[in-house]
Design a protein around this motif. Structure first.
Motif, PDB file in Angstrom:
ATOM      1  N   LYS A 176       0.947  -1.320   0.076  1.00  0.00           N
ATOM      2  CA  LYS A 176      -0.120   0.042  -0.067  1.00  0.00           C
ATOM      3  C   LYS A 176       0.926   1.123  -0.071  1.00  0.00           C
ATOM      4  O   LYS A 176       1.811   1.463   0.759  1.00  0.00           O
ATOM      5  N   ASN A 177       0.530   1.998  -0.973  1.00  0.00           N
ATOM      6  CA  ASN A 177       1.636   3.516  -0.971  1.00  0.00           C
ATOM      7  C   ASN A 177       0.644   4.696  -0.680  1.00  0.00           C
ATOM      8  O   ASN A 177      -0.461   4.895  -1.128  1.00  0.00           O
ATOM      9  N   TYR A 178       1.086   5.440   0.223  1.00  0.00           N
ATOM     10  CA  TYR A 178       0.939   6.866   0.436  1.00  0.00           C
ATOM     11  C   TYR A 178       1.920   7.760   0.077  1.00  0.00           C
ATOM     12  O   TYR A 178       3.271   7.298   0.039  1.00  0.00           O
ATOM     13  N   ASP A 179       1.824   8.768   0.224  1.00  0.00           N
ATOM     14  CA  ASP A 179       2.635  10.019   0.007  1.00  0.00           C
ATOM     15  C   ASP A 179       3.744   9.928   1.170  1.00  0.00           C
ATOM     16  O   ASP A 179       3.537   9.989   2.430  1.00  0.00           O
ATOM     17  N   GLY A 180       4.818   9.195   0.857  1.00  0.00           N
ATOM     18  CA  GLY A 180       5.859   9.284   1.830  1.00  0.00           C
ATOM     19  C   GLY A 180       6.042   7.947   2.851  1.00  0.00           C
ATOM     20  O   GLY A 180       6.675   7.978   3.862  1.00  0.00           O
ATOM     21  N   PHE A 181       5.248   7.141   2.444  1.00  0.00           N
ATOM     22  CA  PHE A 181       5.118   6.049   3.181  1.00  0.00           C
ATOM     23  C   PHE A 181       4.584   5.038   2.182  1.00  0.00           C
ATOM     24  O   PHE A 181       3.666   4.854   1.524  1.00  0.00           O
ATOM     25  N   SER A 182       5.373   3.587   2.262  1.00  0.00           N
ATOM     26  CA  SER A 182       4.798   2.490   1.599  1.00  0.00           C
ATOM     27  C   SER A 182       4.860   1.304   2.589  1.00  0.00           C
ATOM     28  O   SER A 182       5.865   1.026   3.209  1.00  0.00           O
ATOM     29  N   LEU A 183       3.721   0.633   2.273  1.00  0.00           N
ATOM     30  CA  LEU A 183       3.890  -0.613   2.996  1.00  0.00           C
ATOM     31  C   LEU A 183       4.333  -1.710   1.848  1.00  0.00           C
ATOM     32  O   LEU A 183       3.482  -1.744   0.876  1.00  0.00           O
ATOM     33  N   LYS A 184       5.423  -2.677   2.215  1.00  0.00           N
ATOM     34  CA  LYS A 184       6.149  -3.396   1.093  1.00  0.00           C
ATOM     35  C   LYS A 184       5.913  -4.732   1.330  1.00  0.00           C
ATOM     36  O   LYS A 184       6.392  -5.396   2.233  1.00  0.00           O
ATOM     37  N   ASN A 185       5.361  -5.499   0.532  1.00  0.00           N
ATOM     38  CA  ASN A 185       5.249  -6.945   0.671  1.00  0.00           C
ATOM     39  C   ASN A 185       4.975  -7.654   1.921  1.00  0.00           C
ATOM     40  O   ASN A 185       5.751  -8.457   2.168  1.00  0.00           O
ATOM     41  N   LEU A 186       3.967  -7.085   2.476  1.00  0.00           N
ATOM     42  CA  LEU A 186       4.042  -7.678   3.822  1.00  0.00           C
ATOM     43  C   LEU A 186       3.265  -9.143   3.809  1.00  0.00           C
ATOM     44  O   LEU A 186       2.295  -9.135   3.188  1.00  0.00           O
ATOM     45  N   ASN A 187       3.971  -9.811   4.581  1.00  0.00           N
ATOM     46  CA  ASN A 187       3.224 -11.546   4.990  1.00  0.00           C
ATOM     47  C   ASN A 187       3.116 -11.609   6.311  1.00  0.00           C
ATOM     48  O   ASN A 187       4.202 -11.375   7.145  1.00  0.00           O
ATOM     49  N   LEU A 188       1.956 -12.237   6.576  1.00  0.00           N
ATOM     50  CA  LEU A 188       1.651 -12.401   7.999  1.00  0.00           C
ATOM     51  C   LEU A 188       0.588 -13.511   8.175  1.00  0.00           C
ATOM     52  O   LEU A 188      -0.303 -13.497   7.346  1.00  0.00           O
ATOM     53  N   THR A 189       0.498 -14.231   9.141  1.00  0.00           N
ATOM     54  CA  THR A 189      -0.084 -15.204   9.196  1.00  0.00           C
ATOM     55  C   THR A 189      -0.533 -15.266  10.929  1.00  0.00           C
ATOM     56  O   THR A 189       0.254 -15.463  11.765  1.00  0.00           O
ATOM     57  N   VAL A 190      -1.896 -15.173  11.236  1.00  0.00           N
ATOM     58  CA  VAL A 190      -2.360 -15.488  12.487  1.00  0.00           C
ATOM     59  C   VAL A 190      -2.968 -16.758  12.692  1.00  0.00           C
ATOM     60  O   VAL A 190      -4.342 -17.014  11.969  1.00  0.00           O
ATOM     61  N   PRO A 191      -2.406 -17.816  13.000  1.00  0.00           N
ATOM     62  CA  PRO A 191      -2.797 -19.262  13.411  1.00  0.00           C
ATOM     63  C   PRO A 191      -4.182 -19.270  14.229  1.00  0.00           C
ATOM     64  O   PRO A 191      -4.134 -18.296  15.192  1.00  0.00           O
ATOM     65  N   LYS A 192      -5.215 -20.013  13.931  1.00  0.00           N
ATOM     66  CA  LYS A 192      -6.470 -20.117  14.779  1.00  0.00           C
ATOM     67  C   LYS A 192      -6.165 -20.297  16.026  1.00  0.00           C
ATOM     68  O   LYS A 192      -5.059 -21.155  16.196  1.00  0.00           O
TER      69      LYS A 192
END
Lengths: 293, 249
Positions: free
Chosen positions: A15-31
């Motif tokens: 996700k890109n904003y002016d002056g900030f980017s979230l880059k290729n985030l991978n995340l898993t919350v197991p049940k």
């Protein structure tokens, strides 16, 4: 109902904003687990949470909750999620009783009895306007609302920040009670790593929109250690073992990420266990070996 | 959906009460003044003076209270969007099991319902007032009022998507202009102030046309309400679906 292993699964979120980017985030919350989501202000925690909730649209990546796509089966998913924001998102003019009437018309599985039980337990007045509530009371009200529609997943964005230790402890007890059901899961973003150390099963660190570290809390804590030595001895530590370093009045502290091996390799040095706070600090503020030398 | 309606009712209660209070006060005042024309010191006025003054009184004390009621209902309905943003309720609704259609339809339904209540109140009070005092120039007055009321409703429909898109704060002035001032100046300006002869002529011919084509006028108003309402409903859904423009930091 879908069979699922992971309450939340995020793949390559961007996700890109002016002056900030979230880059290729991978995340898993197991049940059945609590994940602590840690990072500085502006690291990307809220952006990630808003993306999960489909409040903002990511440019790239896929998000699955309970094994379902977060946009395609949005309504089904959201009936099973409880959300707690850092600020009370309800109108100040409303009373808790009125809020009960409002939310009963929004959630198909709203449980008024459960809501009023939480209000009683948290000693919240039924007929007072929320404008008169303290920050702690507002947060308790939000948590009561999040837990009163049989949610399976609780997503919290800085829910415990700004609360006094007594209220925080009370809230952590409520979360642990919620986790008694093995199908329940929590994603909890917080600055207060001591809270996460108490309740979280796994931890994810983000910094400047990128994932620094993710894994089970006990694994992270047992893998990391701090080597304490003099500046001269610090040169003997192999660069590949070092995450970052910092200078203290007594010498140098080096964060390593293979504590057992390092203990053997550097048996002459003092090796301390560490905390999540220190790990975050070393990752974010510490100097790399290159910068140091 | 019922939850959202209840929430807006709890929040907008003060606007409703204020609107109804001012409406009743204005109406009561109108009755008192009209009675003073009949039984009080003003009864000595000659026929033309009496007629002019009574026309003014009828306009001021029947239409204006209803206009105030309409505007307050209208403001109440739209200000709920503003308060939703200011307390971040919109974030909560986006994280709740509510689709954009539901969020949108609630706002349009509220505005329409409040408008209908105000409109019916005006028709009701207009009839009572007319039967008690023999309304002067009743047809013109009612048509002018209906045009105004429809303009206000259309303005309100346009303001809902604007309030979402610009989070209300930038659109307060536009809202007032679009929803209230423009139609008021257009219609009442021509009738009451009589500032331009040619405008008055146009108005008079328009008035005659309106009086003789009441049914057609109602059909046009109905279709305008449906078309403008539907277009703005679609625009509003599009804005809410995009979300980034209203939730992005």
């Amino acid at each position: 109902m879908y069979h699922y292993e992971n309450a939340i699964e995020i793949k390559n979120l961007c996700k890109n904003y002016d002056g900030f980017s979230l880059k290729n985030l991978n995340l898993t919350v197991p049940k059945g687990t609590i994940m602590g989501f840690v990072g500085q202000n502006g690291a990307g925690k809220t952006t990630t949470i808003k993306s999960i909730l489909n409040i903002i649209r990511p440019e790239q990546g896929e998000i699955y909750l309970f094994g379902m796509h977060h946009q395609k089966q949005e309504i089904q998913i959201k009936n099973r999620i409880g959300v707690v924001f850092d600020e009370l998102p309800f109108h100040d003019q409303l009373t808790p009783t009125q809020l009960n009437n409002v939310l009963a018309g929004i959630y198909s599985s709203w449980d008024s009895k459960c809501f009023f039980q939480y209000l009683e337990r948290f000693s919240l007045p039924l007929k007072k306007k929320m404008a008169t509530f303290s920050k702690g009371m507002k947060m308790k009200l939000q948590i009561a609302a999040a837990l009163s529609h049989n949610a399976e997943l609780l997503i919290m964005d800085e829910a415990t920040s700004g609360l006094d230790p007594v209220v925080r402890s009370e809230m952590l007890d409520v979360f642990l009670e919620f986790m008694q059901d093995e199908n329940h899961s929590i994603l909890m973003s917080s600055h207060i790593t001591s809270d996460l150390e108490k309740v979280a099963d796994s931890i994810t660190f983000v910094h400047n929109g990128t994932l620094l570290l993710s894994g089970y809390k006990d694994d992270i804590l047992s893998a990391h250690g701090i080597v304490k030595c003099s500046k001269e001895n610090a040169k003997k530590v192999a660069p590949e073992d070092i995450i970052s370093m910092r200078c203290t009045d007594f010498g140098v502290e080096i964060m390593v990420n293979d504590r057992k091996n390092c203990q053997k390799k550097y048996s002459n040095f003092v090796m301390d266990s560490t905390t999540l706070d220190e790990i975050l600090l070393f990752y974010v503020r510490g100097l790399s070996k290159k910068e140091w030398w | 959906m019922t939850g959202l309606l209840k929430k807006d009712f709890y929040i907008g209660k003060k606007f409703l009460l204020l609107g109804i209070g001012l409406f009743l006060f204005g109406l009561l005042f109108g009755y008192l003044i009209r009675f003073s024309f009949i039984y009080g010191n003003l009864a000595h006025l000659d026929a033309s003076e009496f007629s002019d003054n009574v026309l003014m009184i009828d306009i001021v004390f029947t239409f204006v209270p209803v206009l105030v009621l309409l505007i307050l209902f209208f403001q109440g309905s739209l200000s709920s969007i503003y308060t939703d943003f200011s307390c971040k309720w919109h974030l909560y609704t986006f994280s709740a099991p509510l689709n954009p259609q539901t969020l949108t339809i609630v706002k349009f339904a509220e505005l329409l319902c409040l408008w209908i209540v105000a409109f019916m109140l005006e028709l009701g009070t207009g009839c009572i007032y007319g039967s008690v005092f023999g309304f002067s120039n009743a047809k013109t007055g009612m048509i002018a009022y209906c045009i105004l009321a429809v303009c206000i409703l259309l303005g309100g429909f346009c303001m809902i998507p604007m309030s979402y898109r610009y989070r209300t704060q930038n659109s307060v002035l536009t809202r007032l202009l679009l929803g209230f001032l423009l139609p008021v100046y257009l219609v009442f300006g021509v009738i009451v102030l009589n500032f331009s002869e040619s405008a008055t002529k146009i108005y008079n011919s328009l008035k005659l046309w309106c009086i003789s084509h009441k049914v057609l006028l109602c059909v046009i108003a109905f279709f305008l309400i449906v078309i403008v309402g539907f277009i703005n409903y679609l625009i509003c859904i599009r804005i809410i679906k995009r979300r980034d423009c209203i939730c992005g930091d």
